[in-house]
Design a protein around this motif. Structure first.
Motif, mmCIF file in Angstrom:
data_model
loop_
_atom_site.group_PDB
_atom_site.id
_atom_site.type_symbol
_atom_site.label_atom_id
_atom_site.label_comp_id
_atom_site.label_asym_id
_atom_site.label_seq_id
_atom_site.Cartn_x
_atom_site.Cartn_y
_atom_site.Cartn_z
ATOM 1 N N ASN A 468 0.860 -1.186 0.000
ATOM 2 C CA ASN A 468 0.000 0.000 0.000
ATOM 3 C C ASN A 468 0.893 1.232 0.000
ATOM 4 N N THR A 470 0.488 4.382 -0.901
ATOM 5 C CA THR A 470 0.015 5.685 -0.404
ATOM 6 C C THR A 470 0.184 5.785 1.103
ATOM 7 N N ALA A 471 -0.057 4.667 1.786
ATOM 8 C CA ALA A 471 0.030 4.705 3.249
ATOM 9 C C ALA A 471 1.465 4.855 3.738
HETATM 10 C C1 NAG Z 1 -3.848 2.282 1.638
HETATM 11 O O1 NAG Z 1 -3.706 3.176 2.729
HETATM 12 C C2 NAG Z 1 -4.533 4.309 2.660
HETATM 13 C C3 NAG Z 1 -4.146 5.267 3.791
HETATM 14 O O2 NAG Z 1 -3.973 4.598 5.000
HETATM 15 C C4 NAG Z 1 -5.990 3.845 2.745
HETATM 16 O O3 NAG Z 1 -6.860 4.954 2.659
HETATM 17 C C5 NAG Z 1 -6.254 2.894 1.574
HETATM 18 O O4 NAG Z 1 -7.561 2.367 1.673
HETATM 19 C C6 NAG Z 1 -5.263 1.743 1.561
HETATM 20 N N1 NAG Z 1 -5.432 0.960 0.331
HETATM 21 C C7 NAG Z 1 -5.476 -0.363 0.326
HETATM 22 C C8 NAG Z 1 -5.592 -0.991 -1.023
HETATM 23 O O5 NAG Z 1 -5.426 -1.030 1.340
#
Ligand code: NAG
Ligand code: NAG
Ligand code: NAG
Ligand code: NAG
Ligand code: NAG
Ligand code: NAG
Ligand code: NAG
Length: 493
Positions: A468, A470-471
């Motif tokens: 992930n 973005t996180a």
């Molecule tokens: C990835 O992390 C972001 C921020 O924490 C979150 O909003 C998002 O749903 C996550 N995506 C997945 C595919 O888990």
């Protein structure tokens, strides 16, 4: 020169041809099978070959822009190309400016100046203004430096940032003075210029000369400097090879660097890493993979991880997301070795990597403890080698090393033998970094450790958390920023 290099490459090619893909390459790779194929003799032969590339070249090293480095790049590329059914291989060109020579005059008196990599050549003459603090923030600089030469301290942030700030305020030249005793040989601005006009002529001076200028200025005196730097524009290359087989959207990225410092042939640092990768890439062709395996040999690591940074910048987010884990291998055969794992979970040094880095550390721990059955220590995950730009991009990373200029402790002597109170590699960045000064017992343990991790992740990423980006990106950036501000980072830059 080229003749003898070509002759050596031809000898190696014969060996390689004997290993052309055989029918067993439909058998899924395992750690054990790949490890068994990694032999000391093959590593040793390639170490001597790289050393010849250095010694057969006029500069006697494999620094970027040298014949020795180009021969290394050609050799690796041509070796991989022999397996063109198995790998896609390409060279990524990267333009660079390398410093050739520099001269400085302070108040009419000649003093020793050091050429700085990535700085443009040129001449500048004018009053010197000392930039207060660390010169890492725009607010450290006076608004107008038109016609002036800025004097900055080395450290904390890369010098490229300082020179770009000075140039933006109108400075015509920059003097960088060392933050430790001694000269600034082999120093670089360590940041790829953002545009052609980003930098101005920059010359390195010793700590003593820098401090001398500062005391003259603070006593109310005026200092005038004249600096001349000579630079050469070159194109250097990253080498990227990826298996045609395996899931192309889930990649294990295994890498080392192909260049050396100017001071010597660089066979441990980090020829040992490049050679290990090459040998593993050759042996992997006997097997099939479930996940694609990408091998990279970065250029210009010694100038500030430039090759790896250039590469990461060239990837869009979709391409970055395909890299499930990046593993970096440098200094694989230090004479007074310790088996070190990058502290990906932050348990020893507080600095963690993006999710997946802790699991990579655990996999190497498993290898040392249960497979090689040797002791191991952890080293700081500080971004000081080519995995740094990957961490900054939020990509999970890991790796193992044998030690550089650090001193072996008494406790490590109990764990690994060798000598306490002596550097892991006494030849670090020196002309003694040659094939005969490697520790081959350590190297085979390390090379098989690379083989273990490559095979493990080529089979499956099940042990890693889901990706992930973005996180994790924001977290990685914040953490590195805090770290770079800390004193510990100061002397490394
Ligand atoms: C990835 O992390 C972001 C921020 O924490 C979150 O909003 C998002 O749903 C996550 N995506 C997945 C595919 O888990
Ligand atoms: C230094 O230079 C400034 C401006 O050029 C001048 O006003 C000043 O008198 C000079 N100081 C000395 C000590 O020469
Ligand atoms: C610096 O001086 C040396 C010795 O005089 C000379 O060989 C060299 O070309 C000079 N370099 C520059 C950039 O002026
Ligand atoms: C990302 O880069 C790849 C490779 O250059 C390209 O094929 C792809 O179209 C790019 N994707 C996006 C979303 O820009
Ligand atoms: C890690 O963090 C703890 C708590 O903040 C601190 O006491 C310790 O000195 C840190 N360790 C290192 C190696 O920085
Ligand atoms: C591991 O280190 C301990 C000391 O901490 C030592 O007694 C032991 O022999 C070492 N084991 C190996 C396999 O070197
Ligand atoms: C792990 C390690 O020690 N790698 C070294 C390889 O070479 C570069 C440049 O000399 C060093 O900065 C790294 O520390």
């Amino acid at each position: 020169m080229w003749t003898s290099i070509a002759a050596f490459a031809a000898v190696a090619a014969t060996v390689v041809d004997g290993l052309a893909i055989d029918p067993r390459s439909n058998k899924l790779v395992t750690s054990e099978a790949l490890r068994k194929r990694i032999k000391v003799a093959a590593l040793e032969e390639k170490a001597h070959l790289l050393e010849r590339f250095a010694y057969d070249s006029p500069d006697k090293n494999r620094v970027i822009g040298s014949e020795g480095h180009q021969a290394t790049i050609d050799y690796i590329t041509n070796t991989i190309k022999k397996f063109s059914k198995y790998y896609d291989v390409y060279q990524q060109p990267m333009p660079l400016s390398v410093g050739l020579s520099a001269n400085v005059t302070i108040n009419g008196k000649e003093t020793e100046g050091y050429a700085v990599g990535l700085a443009p050549g040129g001449h500048a003459s004018g009053p010197v203004i000392a930039i207060p603090n660390l010169a890492c923030e725009e607010s450290d600089f006076p608004d107008d430096l038109t016609g002036k030469i800025a004097l900055v301290f080395r450290g904390t942030c890369v010098s490229g940032e300082k020179v770009a700030f000075a140039a933006a305020k109108g400075a015509i030249g920059v003097l960088v003075y060392n933050n430790v005793e001694g000269n600034l040989l082999g120093y670089s601005l360590q940041r790829y210029p953002e545009s052609d006009t980003d930098y101005v002529p920059t010359v390195g001076i010793s700590q003593a000369v820098g401090e001398g200028i500062i005391s003259l200025l603070s006593a109310g005196g005026n200092v005038t400097a004249e600096l001349t730097s000579e630079a050469k524009d070159i194109t250097t290359y990253n080498i990227i090879a990826q298996t045609k087989g395996g899931d192309q959207n889930n990649v294990i990225h295994v890498s080392g660097h192909s260049d050396s410092v100017a001071q010597g042939p660089g066979i441990n640092d980090n020829g040992s890493g490049s050679i290990s990768l090459l040998e593993i890439a050759i042996q992997l062709t006997h097997f099939s993979v479930k996940n694609a395996v990408r091998f990279s040999w970065w250029t210009a690591e010694e100038e500030g991880l430039l090759g790896a940074e250039f590469y990461v910048k060239s990837l869009n987010q979709t391409e970055k997301d395909k890299i499930r884990l990046m593993l970096d291998f440098d200094m694989m055969a230090s004479p007074n070795y310790a088996f070190q794992i990058y502290d990906g979970d932050g348990s020893a040094y507080n600095l963690t990597g993006p999710p997946g880095s802790a699991e990579a550390e655990a996999e190497f721990t498993h290898y040392f403890e249960n497979i090689a059955k040797v002791n191991h220590t952890e080293i700081e995950f500080d971004g000081r080698s080519d995995y740094g730009p990957f961490l900054d991009a939020g990509i999970a990373a890991g790796g193992i090393a044998c030690g550089a200029e650090g001193i072996k402790t008494e406790e490590e002597f109990q764990m690994f033998g060798g000598a306490a109170g002596v550097p892991y590699d006494v030849n670090y960045h020196e002309d003694g970094d040659t094939a005969n000064n490697l520790n081959y017992d350590a190297w085979i343990v390390m090379a098989r450790g690379i083989a273990h991790s490559t095979a493990t992740y080529a089979r499956s990423f099940d042990s890693l958390p889901p990706k992930n980006s973005t996180a994790v990106k924001a977290r990685a950036e914040t953490q590195m920023f805090e770290y770079k501000k800390s004193g510990r980072y100061l002397s490394m830059i």
